[in-house]
Scaffold this motif. Structure first.
Motif, mmCIF file in Angstrom:
data_model
loop_
_atom_site.group_PDB
_atom_site.id
_atom_site.type_symbol
_atom_site.label_atom_id
_atom_site.label_comp_id
_atom_site.label_asym_id
_atom_site.label_seq_id
_atom_site.Cartn_x
_atom_site.Cartn_y
_atom_site.Cartn_z
ATOM 1 N N GLY A 195 0.996 -1.234 -0.050
ATOM 2 C CA GLY A 195 0.143 0.105 -0.047
ATOM 3 C C GLY A 195 0.836 1.187 0.094
ATOM 4 N N GLU A 196 2.091 1.170 -0.408
ATOM 5 C CA GLU A 196 2.989 2.369 -0.366
ATOM 6 C C GLU A 196 2.491 3.578 -1.195
ATOM 7 N N LEU A 197 1.936 3.102 -2.272
ATOM 8 C CA LEU A 197 1.493 4.289 -3.218
ATOM 9 C C LEU A 197 0.240 5.099 -2.734
ATOM 10 N N ILE A 198 -0.627 4.135 -2.134
ATOM 11 C CA ILE A 198 -1.743 5.057 -1.548
ATOM 12 C C ILE A 198 -1.267 5.663 -0.190
ATOM 13 N N ASN B 87 -10.249 0.664 10.684
ATOM 14 C CA ASN B 87 -9.263 1.606 9.739
ATOM 15 C C ASN B 87 -9.982 1.525 8.373
ATOM 16 N N THR B 88 -10.382 2.840 8.037
ATOM 17 C CA THR B 88 -10.950 3.146 6.648
ATOM 18 C C THR B 88 -10.029 3.706 5.634
ATOM 19 N N GLN B 89 -8.832 3.950 5.972
ATOM 20 C CA GLN B 89 -8.014 4.566 4.809
ATOM 21 C C GLN B 89 -7.827 3.913 3.846
ATOM 22 N N THR B 90 -7.650 2.389 3.651
ATOM 23 C CA THR B 90 -7.554 1.423 2.558
ATOM 24 C C THR B 90 -8.538 0.698 2.713
ATOM 25 N N ALA B 91 -9.884 0.915 2.873
ATOM 26 C CA ALA B 91 -10.866 -0.036 3.022
ATOM 27 C C ALA B 91 -11.750 -0.144 1.614
ATOM 28 N N PHE B 92 -11.161 -0.444 0.505
ATOM 29 C CA PHE B 92 -12.093 -0.559 -0.467
ATOM 30 C C PHE B 92 -11.903 -2.303 -0.723
ATOM 31 N N ILE C 87 -25.855 -21.146 0.820
ATOM 32 C CA ILE C 87 -26.963 -21.782 1.334
ATOM 33 C C ILE C 87 -27.886 -20.581 2.140
ATOM 34 N N GLN C 88 -27.105 -19.825 2.986
ATOM 35 C CA GLN C 88 -27.838 -18.772 3.786
ATOM 36 C C GLN C 88 -27.578 -17.569 3.001
ATOM 37 N N ASP C 89 -28.414 -17.062 2.125
ATOM 38 C CA ASP C 89 -28.245 -16.073 1.318
ATOM 39 C C ASP C 89 -28.386 -14.581 1.939
ATOM 40 N N ASP C 90 -28.587 -14.685 3.246
ATOM 41 C CA ASP C 90 -28.592 -13.432 3.831
ATOM 42 C C ASP C 90 -27.231 -13.089 4.338
ATOM 43 N N LEU C 91 -26.245 -13.763 4.194
ATOM 44 C CA LEU C 91 -24.892 -13.573 4.171
ATOM 45 C C LEU C 91 -24.041 -13.356 3.065
ATOM 46 N N ILE C 92 -22.982 -12.395 3.421
ATOM 47 C CA ILE C 92 -22.195 -11.978 2.165
ATOM 48 C C ILE C 92 -21.028 -11.568 2.868
ATOM 49 N N ALA C 93 -19.708 -12.352 2.272
ATOM 50 C CA ALA C 93 -18.748 -12.329 2.637
ATOM 51 C C ALA C 93 -17.934 -11.004 1.806
ATOM 52 N N CYS C 94 -17.196 -10.121 2.432
ATOM 53 C CA CYS C 94 -16.263 -9.296 1.761
ATOM 54 C C CYS C 94 -14.685 -9.283 2.198
ATOM 55 N N SER C 95 -13.773 -8.928 1.428
ATOM 56 C CA SER C 95 -12.326 -8.819 1.698
ATOM 57 C C SER C 95 -11.974 -7.397 1.111
ATOM 58 N N TYR C 96 -10.976 -7.088 1.869
ATOM 59 C CA TYR C 96 -10.790 -5.646 1.798
ATOM 60 C C TYR C 96 -9.012 -5.405 1.823
ATOM 61 N N PHE C 97 -8.886 -4.313 1.013
ATOM 62 C CA PHE C 97 -7.404 -3.990 0.756
ATOM 63 C C PHE C 97 -6.567 -3.657 1.830
ATOM 64 N N ASN C 98 -7.025 -3.430 3.170
ATOM 65 C CA ASN C 98 -6.477 -3.197 4.364
ATOM 66 C C ASN C 98 -6.273 -4.274 5.243
ATOM 67 N N GLY C 99 -6.520 -5.691 4.449
ATOM 68 C CA GLY C 99 -6.165 -6.764 5.159
ATOM 69 C C GLY C 99 -7.163 -7.577 5.828
#
Length: 571
Positions: free
Chosen positions: A50-53, A279-284, A293-305
């Motif tokens: 994340g050095e450029l950011i 931490n929201t600085q690199t949270a895209f 199965i349980q379609d009420d759940l969704i998983a997200c991965s973020y650039f900040n780890g």
């Protein structure tokens, strides 16, 4: 004074690292081919993730200081964040902030000012003091406004000079060429692509709705464009059994869109914002995956780890997954949704169970883990920039059960066939290899003479009793249909003249779609290999996904927008 040493090589390498860390594999590959960034002698270990950011953030902080700092040491108390693009407008330029000592004095003066027992002479004196302070503030504001106008005029003058020079150069070459002249204040919204019916500019009365998504209905009745002003929609995922699309982008906000039929109106998406206590600085968002199965759940991965699991109906955070030390590139549920895998730039693979407990596997990979793929709810594979593929049992975390080595460069994707017996891998070396558990060497290596293989997709209805079909694409625009275990090319054709970035079969196996760098999306019959439909979109097509009943296709473009294509609308 310290001197600053800046070179184009340094900039190119930071851009290359940013593209890789953001999982823009195709863009990173193309950029590296032209810039030779990985041959410039820089070591990855010498540069933080994340050095450029981070550098851009530090630059914005300096810009913030330059805009709001005054010579006498005061700063303008502005609550509007300084943006990378656009002219900064202070929300309260007339209320400069003060030091701690000044604030104490002001509070004391205010307490004295409201004393009802003050004499008329004292009140008159205090009133004069207040007017004097207000007059000083007004003078400061006038100075600020004059400096801003002067800077704006200087910028406009430089822009006019550049535009006039560009016009003169173009007129020398082509008298009929038109030049678009930018306005002095940039529009808050991106203009719609060619053929859209929406407006290209917004008036001041529309500024209150800038944070809302913009939806352009194209001239073709089966095109829908999703766009969020100022943000790029990077990741997307269809809900398993509904026409609901989840999108995530650089603002870290998860948006849930109910995609309508052609005769219906698109509603505003439901927004689930990134938790403010993280931490929201690199949270895209880098990847999205609905629970199978349980379609009420969704998983997200973020650039900040970090990674998260949200409950869509309530919009609440269900699980927080924070074991990775660097960017998390992908998160994928197991077939029954019992566990989830995350792949990261920190060289680690982590398996998460339903209660959010992390099972960290041995750090066998020596570079970024680029992809993971479940065979079933127990066995999975991982691939990396270190050219290797490992096969794991989630109960055996100390070492993998198999190691596949044979690629000459980074492995960027792996996919199991429908029978879950064979694994296809695509690499930067331009080859696609077929692997099987129990065999150390690849069963087949697929390679074409007219260009390297860039992506591969199994036919969803292949099985052991029939020929296992694998579709691959080349950067030359050629698509090939292979009998994967025999290594025989059954058919080849060229739907595009440019790099094909994505291939995707619909679930019934009757059609597959291709997306290319020349803005073309083709829907192709899987038996006759004839093009059923073609759609011209506004930019390079990077990825495509069919919905659950094979009636719609979502496509992400290189400029960050998402198109919804309503297929077979004329049937």
């Amino acid at each position: 004074m310290n001197h600053v040493a800046l070179s184009s090589d340094q900039v190119n390498y930071l851009i290359y690292r940013y593209l890789k860390e953001s999982s823009f594999e195709h863009s990173a590959w193309v950029f590296n081919e032209e810039s030779k960034a990985n041959q410039l002698g820089f070591k990855e270990t010498d540069i933080r993730t994340g050095e450029l950011i981070r550098i851009i953030q530090e630059g914005l902080q300096l810009r913030d200081l330059a805009i709001h700092a005054r010579p006498e040491g005061r700063t303008i108390d502005c609550h509007v964040p300084v943006q990378l693009i656009g002219v900064h407008q202070c929300d309260a330029p007339s209320t400069p902030s003060h030091s701690t000592e000044e604030n104490m004095l002001i509070n004391d003066n205010e307490n004295e000012r409201i004393d009802p027992r003050s004499s008329p002479e004292e009140e008159s004196t205090k009133a004069n003091d207040v007017e004097a302070r207000l007059e000083v503030m007004d003078q400061e504001v006038n100075i600020i406004e004059r400096e801003r106008k002067r800077d704006s005029q200087n910028i406009d003058a430089r822009q006019r000079d550049q535009i006039n020079e560009l016009k003169n150069n173009q007129n020398d070459n082509n008298d009929d060429m038109e030049i678009d002249i930018p306005t002095s204040s940039p529009s808050p919204l991106y203009g719609p692509p060619a053929g859209t019916l929406g407006p290209t500019k917004k008036s001041s009365s529309d500024r209150a709705s800038m944070a809302n998504p913009v939806v352009y209905k194209l001239e073709s009745s089966n095109h829908l464009l999703l766009k969020v002003p100022g943000e790029e929609l990077v990741s997307f995922s269809w809900k398993p059994k509904e026409d609901v699309l989840a999108t995530g982008g650089q603002d870290g906000i998860l948006r849930i869109w109910n995609i309508p039929e052609p005769s219906e109106k698109l509603q505003e998406p439901k927004k689930i914002e990134y938790p403010p206590w993280l931490n929201t600085q690199t949270a895209f968002i880098t990847w999205l995956d609905w629970h199978p199965i349980q379609d009420d759940l969704i998983a997200c991965s973020y650039f900040n780890g970090l990674s998260t699991v949200y409950k869509i109906n309530s919009g609440l955070l269900h699980r927080k997954l924070e074991e990775h030390r660097e960017s998390t590139l992908k998160i994928k549920w197991s077939p029954k949704g019992l566990r989830a895998l995350t792949a990261s730039c920190d060289k680690n693979v982590i398996c998460w169970n339903r209660d959010g407990h992390a099972m960290r596997f041995a750090e066998m990979h020596k570079d970024t883990v680029t992809d993971v793929a479940w065979k079933d709810d127990k066995i999975f594979a991982s691939c990396s920039n270190d050219k290797k593929i490992f096969l794991w049992d989630y109960k055996m975390r100390d070492k993998p059960i198999m190691e596949f080595a044979g690629h000459d460069d980074e492995v960027f994707s792996i996919k199991w066939d429908p029978t879950k017996n064979y694994l296809a891998s695509c690499s930067k070396d331009g080859k696609c290899k077929i692997w099987s558990e129990g065999h150390q060497n690849p069963l087949q290596t697929l390679q074409a003479k007219d260009g390297p293989i860039t992506c591969a997709e199994w036919h969803p209805k292949s099985n052991d009793s029939e020929t296992l079909l694998l579709t691959t694409s080349q950067n030359s625009g050629v698509v090939r249909i292979w009998s994967a275990l025999e290594g025989i090319c059954l058919h080849d054709f060229s739907p595009s003249k440019s790099h094909i970035n994505a291939i995707e079969f619909c679930s019934n196996g009757l059609y597959f779609a291709t997306g290319s760098a020349d803005n073309l999306l083709h829907i192709i019959d899987a038996k006759s290999y004839k093009i059923r439909e073609s759609h011209i979109l506004g930019n390079d097509i990077m990825s495509i996904k069919w919905n659950y009943n094979c009636t719609k296709i979502a496509a992400t473009l290189h400029n960050g927008t998402i198109y919804i294509i309503k297929a077979f609308l004329t049937d």
